[in-house]
Scaffold this motif. Sequence first.
Motif, short mmCIF file in Angstrom:
data_model
loop_
_atom_site.label_atom_id
_atom_site.label_comp_id
_atom_site.label_asym_id
_atom_site.label_seq_id
_atom_site.Cartn_x
_atom_site.Cartn_y
_atom_site.Cartn_z
N ALA A 19 -24.76 -19.18 14.82
CA ALA A 19 -25.61 -18.19 14.16
C ALA A 19 -27.04 -18.57 14.47
N ALA A 20 -27.93 -17.57 14.50
CA ALA A 20 -29.33 -17.86 14.79
C ALA A 20 -30.18 -17.46 13.60
N VAL A 21 -31.09 -18.33 13.23
CA VAL A 21 -32.00 -18.07 12.13
C VAL A 21 -33.41 -18.14 12.68
N ALA A 22 -34.27 -17.18 12.31
CA ALA A 22 -35.65 -17.20 12.78
C ALA A 22 -36.35 -18.43 12.22
N GLN A 23 -36.76 -19.32 13.09
CA GLN A 23 -37.31 -20.60 12.68
C GLN A 23 -38.66 -20.45 11.99
N GLU A 24 -39.48 -19.50 12.42
CA GLU A 24 -40.79 -19.36 11.84
C GLU A 24 -40.75 -18.83 10.41
N ALA A 25 -39.60 -18.44 9.93
CA ALA A 25 -39.48 -17.84 8.60
C ALA A 25 -38.69 -18.74 7.65
N ALA A 26 -39.06 -19.97 7.51
CA ALA A 26 -38.43 -20.89 6.57
C ALA A 26 -36.92 -20.74 6.55
N PRO A 27 -36.22 -21.25 7.56
CA PRO A 27 -34.78 -21.02 7.67
C PRO A 27 -33.99 -21.58 6.49
N ARG A 28 -32.94 -20.89 6.18
CA ARG A 28 -31.99 -21.39 5.19
C ARG A 28 -31.01 -22.26 5.96
N SER A 29 -30.56 -23.34 5.34
CA SER A 29 -29.66 -24.26 6.04
C SER A 29 -28.27 -23.63 6.21
N ASP A 30 -27.55 -24.15 7.18
CA ASP A 30 -26.18 -23.71 7.43
C ASP A 30 -25.35 -23.88 6.16
N ALA A 31 -25.50 -25.02 5.52
CA ALA A 31 -24.72 -25.32 4.32
C ALA A 31 -25.05 -24.35 3.19
N GLU A 32 -26.31 -23.99 3.06
CA GLU A 32 -26.71 -23.04 2.02
C GLU A 32 -26.11 -21.66 2.27
N ILE A 33 -26.21 -21.18 3.49
CA ILE A 33 -25.65 -19.87 3.82
C ILE A 33 -24.14 -19.88 3.62
N GLN A 34 -23.47 -20.89 4.16
CA GLN A 34 -22.02 -20.97 4.03
C GLN A 34 -21.61 -21.09 2.58
N GLY A 35 -22.37 -21.85 1.78
CA GLY A 35 -22.06 -22.01 0.35
C GLY A 35 -22.12 -20.70 -0.40
N VAL A 36 -23.13 -19.89 -0.11
CA VAL A 36 -23.25 -18.58 -0.77
C VAL A 36 -22.09 -17.68 -0.34
N PHE A 37 -21.76 -17.69 0.94
CA PHE A 37 -20.62 -16.89 1.41
C PHE A 37 -19.33 -17.37 0.77
N ASP A 38 -19.13 -18.67 0.69
CA ASP A 38 -17.92 -19.21 0.08
C ASP A 38 -17.80 -18.84 -1.40
N ARG A 39 -18.90 -18.92 -2.13
CA ARG A 39 -18.87 -18.59 -3.56
C ARG A 39 -18.62 -17.10 -3.80
N ASN A 40 -18.87 -16.29 -2.79
CA ASN A 40 -18.69 -14.85 -2.92
C ASN A 40 -17.56 -14.33 -2.04
N ARG A 41 -16.63 -15.20 -1.75
CA ARG A 41 -15.51 -14.88 -0.86
C ARG A 41 -14.53 -13.87 -1.47
N ALA A 42 -14.26 -13.97 -2.77
CA ALA A 42 -13.24 -13.12 -3.40
C ALA A 42 -13.54 -11.62 -3.26
N PRO A 43 -14.76 -11.15 -3.55
CA PRO A 43 -15.02 -9.72 -3.37
C PRO A 43 -14.87 -9.27 -1.91
N LEU A 44 -15.27 -10.12 -0.97
CA LEU A 44 -15.12 -9.78 0.44
C LEU A 44 -13.65 -9.72 0.82
N GLN A 45 -12.87 -10.64 0.31
CA GLN A 45 -11.43 -10.65 0.59
C GLN A 45 -10.79 -9.37 0.04
#
Length: 124
Positions: A19-45
């Motif tokens: 995945a690519a994150v725009a570096q000049e715009a205070a990137p969110r970490s991989d772990a942070e993005i994945q954590g939010v997706f994981d915590r919200n997995r049930a509605p997506l499923q």
Amino acid sequence: MKMPTRLLSSLLLAGLTAAAVAQEAAPRSDAEIQGVFDRNRAPLQRIFMKYQQRMPLEQVLRLELRFTVAPDGTVGEPAVLSSTYGDRELEALVRSWLGGLRFEARDGPAAVVERYPLVYHPAR
């Protein structure tokens, strides 16, 4: 300048690649993005399972997402860049889910996630 990142997934979201994150715009970490997706997995499923009941998925569903995380943690500009099925209703549901995600608030400019691959393996 874009910085490639690696996102690991489990269970429902499997096989995510770079995945690519725009570096000049205070990137969110991989772990942070994945954590939010994981915590919200049930509605997506539920979205994928409901879609699969209506339109059986015979192959892996691959979506490529783009979104912006505002400093207050809200998600803006959710977009589906590509989809293996090209179903507008499914893509609208995924955009709606994505727009409802919330990240931790952070000072600084918005972070743009240019490409976030999402993979769903249908139950057989």
